[in-house]
Design a protein around this motif. Structure first.
Motif, PDB file in Angstrom:
ATOM      1  N   GLU A   1      -2.693  -2.492  -6.794  1.00 55.50           N
ATOM      2  CA  GLU A   1      -2.833  -1.442  -5.778  1.00 55.50           C
ATOM      3  C   GLU A   1      -3.929  -1.850  -4.804  1.00 55.50           C
ATOM      4  O   GLU A   1      -4.654  -1.004  -4.262  1.00 55.50           O
ATOM      5  N   ARG A   2      -4.006  -3.169  -4.536  1.00 54.69           N
ATOM      6  CA  ARG A   2      -5.129  -3.702  -3.763  1.00 54.69           C
ATOM      7  C   ARG A   2      -4.733  -4.388  -2.458  1.00 54.69           C
ATOM      8  O   ARG A   2      -5.426  -4.268  -1.455  1.00 54.69           O
ATOM      9  N   VAL A   3      -3.643  -5.137  -2.474  1.00 52.43           N
ATOM     10  CA  VAL A   3      -3.315  -5.994  -1.332  1.00 52.43           C
ATOM     11  C   VAL A   3      -1.828  -5.897  -1.002  1.00 52.43           C
ATOM     12  O   VAL A   3      -0.987  -5.885  -1.902  1.00 52.43           O
ATOM     13  N   VAL A   4      -1.525  -5.844   0.296  1.00 51.39           N
ATOM     14  CA  VAL A   4      -0.148  -5.920   0.788  1.00 51.39           C
ATOM     15  C   VAL A   4      -0.072  -7.106   1.742  1.00 51.39           C
ATOM     16  O   VAL A   4      -0.970  -7.321   2.555  1.00 51.39           O
ATOM     17  N   THR A   5       0.995  -7.890   1.641  1.00 56.27           N
ATOM     18  CA  THR A   5       1.225  -8.959   2.619  1.00 56.27           C
ATOM     19  C   THR A   5       2.549  -8.718   3.310  1.00 56.27           C
ATOM     20  O   THR A   5       3.511  -8.257   2.700  1.00 56.27           O
ATOM     21  N   VAL A   6       2.571  -9.025   4.598  1.00 59.91           N
ATOM     22  CA  VAL A   6       3.765  -8.847   5.429  1.00 59.91           C
ATOM     23  C   VAL A   6       3.967 -10.115   6.241  1.00 59.91           C
ATOM     24  O   VAL A   6       3.037 -10.588   6.903  1.00 59.91           O
ATOM     25  N   SER A   7       5.162 -10.673   6.200  1.00 58.90           N
ATOM     26  CA  SER A   7       5.472 -11.870   6.990  1.00 58.90           C
ATOM     27  C   SER A   7       5.966 -11.455   8.368  1.00 58.90           C
ATOM     28  O   SER A   7       6.831 -10.595   8.492  1.00 58.90           O
ATOM     29  N   VAL A   8       5.372 -12.076   9.396  1.00 56.18           N
ATOM     30  CA  VAL A   8       5.801 -11.847  10.772  1.00 56.18           C
ATOM     31  C   VAL A   8       6.173 -13.199  11.377  1.00 56.18           C
ATOM     32  O   VAL A   8       6.024 -14.241  10.734  1.00 56.18           O
TER      33      VAL A   8
END
Length: 279
Positions: A224-231
């Protein structure tokens, strides 16, 4: 009061107090700026709330302006907390697949539960070798090899049964043609084998599901600490707790739409057959 409103008021108070101290000390902005090693323009921006001063800036200002000890401590701590909050809310963009794989590898190494959602691509941890080569095909050969090596390190962590990996894909992610019909069919069958692992939970949202959920892009959540999103130009890392909770809630809604078990096996078989039939 919301967190952004509290932050805004705190920044206004810091700038107001620094301006008050200078006025009471009967020092001009030019003299204060020179004494603290900054430009007059920078000091003006700080006093007008246009620039958040560094902790060092505040320490120099309160010392030069002879603030009372309690005031010094209070304003320095206020600056420190504002910077900590700004760092928490920062979205960091990493460029380059190899660098991204290294960054995510470190995050995954600490995570007990990793969650993945993709709309039109199979997640890297679930990609067959042939599918992976297609995904990395536009990169220089040297970068491809580095990215593959980093990904292999990430995949090896799936052997740790103390770690949980939860994947939710849209059906379109499995029908999006990244290569030949046979490559795509093999990729789908690869998923069917991986999802039998005891620490892997795979679900697919079928195109026929009454979704009523807006998912604009794929994303990964680590604990519940980090989100990554590819752009298009890189990979964004999000650590703000409020943002992470939003993504967790969205993932929960998507997971409830996904099929599993025998229904999933039937869907995967049907998709593989469709790829082969379309050739």
């Amino acid at each position: 009061m919301t967190a952004p409103e509290r932050s805004r008021l705190a920044r206004e108070r810091l700038s107001r107090e620094l301006r008050r101290l200078r006025t009471e000390a009967k020092m001009t902005g030019t003299a204060t700026a020179r004494a603290t090693g900054m430009s007059q323009s920078k000091l003006s921006k700080i006093e007008n709330g246009m620039l958040l001063p560094s902790v060092t800036d505040v320490e120099r200002l309160v010392a030069e302006l002879a603030a009372a000890r309690e005031t010094r401590i209070e304003l320095v701590e206020l600056a420190r907390s504002l910077h900590a909050e700004a760092e928490t809310r920062r979205v960091v963009l990493h460029r380059g697949a190899h660098r991204h794989q290294q960054t995510i590898s470190r995050v995954e190494a600490r995570a007990a539960t990793s969650r993945f959602f993709q709309v039109n691509l199979v997640p890297a941890l679930l990609q067959s070798e042939s599918y992976l080569r297609i995904v990395l095909g536009t990169m220089p050969h040297s970068e491809q090899e580095a990215a593959v090596a980093a990904l292999r390190t990430r995949r090896s962590r799936m052997d740790d049964l103390a770690k949980q990996f939860v994947f939710v894909l849209s059906e379109s992610a499995l029908r999006w043609r990244m290569g030949s019909a046979e490559l795509m069919a093999e990729q789908v069958e690869h998923l069917a084998a991986i999802q039998r692992r005891p620490n892997v939970r795979l679900g697919v949202v079928p195109w026929s599901a009454d979704a009523n959920v807006v998912a604009l892009h794929g994303f990964h959540i680590y604990d519940e600490r980090v989100v990554t999103v590819s752009v298009l130009t890189g990979n964004a890392t999000i650590t703000d707790p409020l943002d992470v909770r939003e993504y967790l809630a969205l993932f929960g809604r998507l997971e409830r739409l996904a099929v599993r078990g025998e229904e999933l096996q039937a869907l995967l078989k049907r998709i593989a057959e469709d790829h082969r039939r379309l050739g």
